[in-house]
Design an enzyme around this catalytic site. Sequence first.
Site, PDB file in Angstrom:
ATOM      1  N   ARG A 120     -78.564   1.649  37.442  1.00 23.10           N
ATOM      2  CA  ARG A 120     -79.979   1.298  37.289  1.00 23.10           C
ATOM      3  C   ARG A 120     -80.847   2.459  36.816  1.00 23.10           C
ATOM      4  O   ARG A 120     -81.670   2.296  35.916  1.00 23.10           O
ATOM      5  CB  ARG A 120     -80.565   0.846  38.641  1.00 23.10           C
ATOM      6  N   THR A 121     -80.707   3.603  37.457  1.00 24.25           N
ATOM      7  CA  THR A 121     -81.601   4.711  37.113  1.00 24.25           C
ATOM      8  C   THR A 121     -81.358   5.105  35.656  1.00 24.25           C
ATOM      9  O   THR A 121     -82.290   5.273  34.875  1.00 24.25           O
ATOM     10  CB  THR A 121     -81.387   5.899  38.073  1.00 24.25           C
ATOM     11  N   LYS A 129     -65.069  24.251  29.738  1.00 21.39           N
ATOM     12  CA  LYS A 129     -64.622  25.560  29.214  1.00 21.39           C
ATOM     13  C   LYS A 129     -65.187  26.694  30.049  1.00 21.39           C
ATOM     14  O   LYS A 129     -65.032  27.863  29.713  1.00 21.39           O
ATOM     15  CB  LYS A 129     -65.117  25.743  27.775  1.00 21.39           C
ATOM     16  N   ARG A 177     -79.579  13.525  36.706  1.00 21.43           N
ATOM     17  CA  ARG A 177     -79.075  13.226  38.053  1.00 21.43           C
ATOM     18  C   ARG A 177     -77.921  14.168  38.295  1.00 21.43           C
ATOM     19  O   ARG A 177     -77.033  14.304  37.454  1.00 21.43           O
ATOM     20  CB  ARG A 177     -78.596  11.774  38.111  1.00 21.43           C
ATOM     21  N   HIS A 234     -85.175  11.519  45.373  1.00 19.24           N
ATOM     22  CA  HIS A 234     -85.070  10.579  44.256  1.00 19.24           C
ATOM     23  C   HIS A 234     -86.509  10.090  44.001  1.00 19.24           C
ATOM     24  O   HIS A 234     -86.853   8.952  44.300  1.00 19.24           O
ATOM     25  CB  HIS A 234     -84.130   9.437  44.682  1.00 19.24           C
TER      26      HIS A 234
HETATM   27  C1  NCD Z   1     -79.685   4.886  44.926  1.00 20.84           C
HETATM   28  C2  NCD Z   1     -79.247   6.315  44.689  1.00 20.84           C
HETATM   29  O1  NCD Z   1     -78.533   6.603  43.732  1.00 20.84           O
HETATM   30  O2  NCD Z   1     -79.644   7.134  45.492  1.00 20.84           O
HETATM   31  N1  NCD Z   1     -79.479   4.046  43.832  1.00 20.84           N
HETATM   32  C3  NCD Z   1     -80.415   4.013  42.824  1.00 20.84           C
HETATM   33  O3  NCD Z   1     -80.783   5.017  42.252  1.00 20.84           O
HETATM   34  N2  NCD Z   1     -80.946   2.816  42.548  1.00 20.84           N
HETATM   35  C4  NCD Z   1     -79.182   4.327  46.193  1.00 20.84           C
HETATM   36  C5  NCD Z   1     -77.719   4.287  46.481  1.00 20.84           C
HETATM   37  O4  NCD Z   1     -76.887   4.699  45.682  1.00 20.84           O
HETATM   38  O5  NCD Z   1     -77.394   3.811  47.561  1.00 20.84           O
END
Ligand code: NCD
Length: 355
Positions: free
Chosen positions: A91-92, A120, A141, A174
Amino acid sequence: MDRTQLMTSISADWESFSKLEIAEKLPYFTRNEKIYDCLFAQQLDRGRLEHLFRTADALRKMTKTREGMNIANSLLSHKRAMLYFVQPSTRTFLSFLNACHILGIKTSEIRDTTTSSEVKGETPEDAVRTFSSYVDMIIMRHPAPGFVEKTAWLMNRTDRPVPIINGGSGKDQHPTQALLDAYTLYKSFDGEIDGKTIAMVGDLKRGRTVRSLSYLMKNYKGVKLAFVSPKQFRMENDILEFLRRHNIPFIETEDFGSVMGEADAIYMTRIQDEHDKAGESKAVDYSPFYFKKEHLGAIKKDCVILHPLPRRFEIDPAVDEDRRAIYWRQERNGMWVRAALMAHIFGVDSAIAHE
Ligand code: NCD
């Protein structure tokens, strides 16, 4: 003190910078009173949140027609973004990618360090610096808490800084998930989050979404929080301390049934067993923290059920049909409010409001 002096005085080395209080760090990630690097939920104050929510609403409305979508697509067609997502994400990643496309931002991506020169032996810091040579923004991320912040700190010291957006940093934060969660609450409650009771349920210790969302609650008056978790996965003390400092009342309980009927919003989460070092999750019976179909009769008639997703067993799919289950809408909200955030960072939010 001008910006250059500020930068040199507070950013001498990462070790000392990283130990500063968030409030002391924020000027370093802000420009012209606007977010430059979006790293922490604490950057999102109420005025900024409401501005982003209105921008997201305006963008949604504007893009309903082909003409409007064409205008949106041209707003940032001179910009390029890199999505560096080296931790699993559906999703993100997709919502940021599509938010970029709505605004016309061109994108490139790395989703796995095994396909970058990190194999490397290039350091992640050098890898990110390389991306910045080609793009105007990095959305990332990373599994290591603090790494996204370190990247932004590092970039701000170069002669070609680019904004960094945190799409999830380890167990830590997040912020854009909290942004979309608050946008979802705002839309569900007709703009009135004040005075609501919000239950957060599940693995509160290792879930970064509930941590970031808790920080955002300082923006609302009279909010009450109920943390429902197995005793092994209680909310960490730093968050509880933050809530005490901001006079936000909260309770902690293992008894989901005791808070269900009081909540205006129930925020379910997944057990974060990818962080297990010693199989901690196996020792925990997580089933008392599931939302089952029969619970629909026990919650308020206008209570909303959220989940950052992905879900495993925490919410019975039979619950999806209930109008109070809003997690699918929540994930779609993410695309619009992330587009609003990028429009804000690049200064085209007023053009959206104008349209
Ligand atoms: C969450 C995350 O990655 O922290 N998911 C997300 O970004 N929608 C929650 C999760 O993974 O449980």
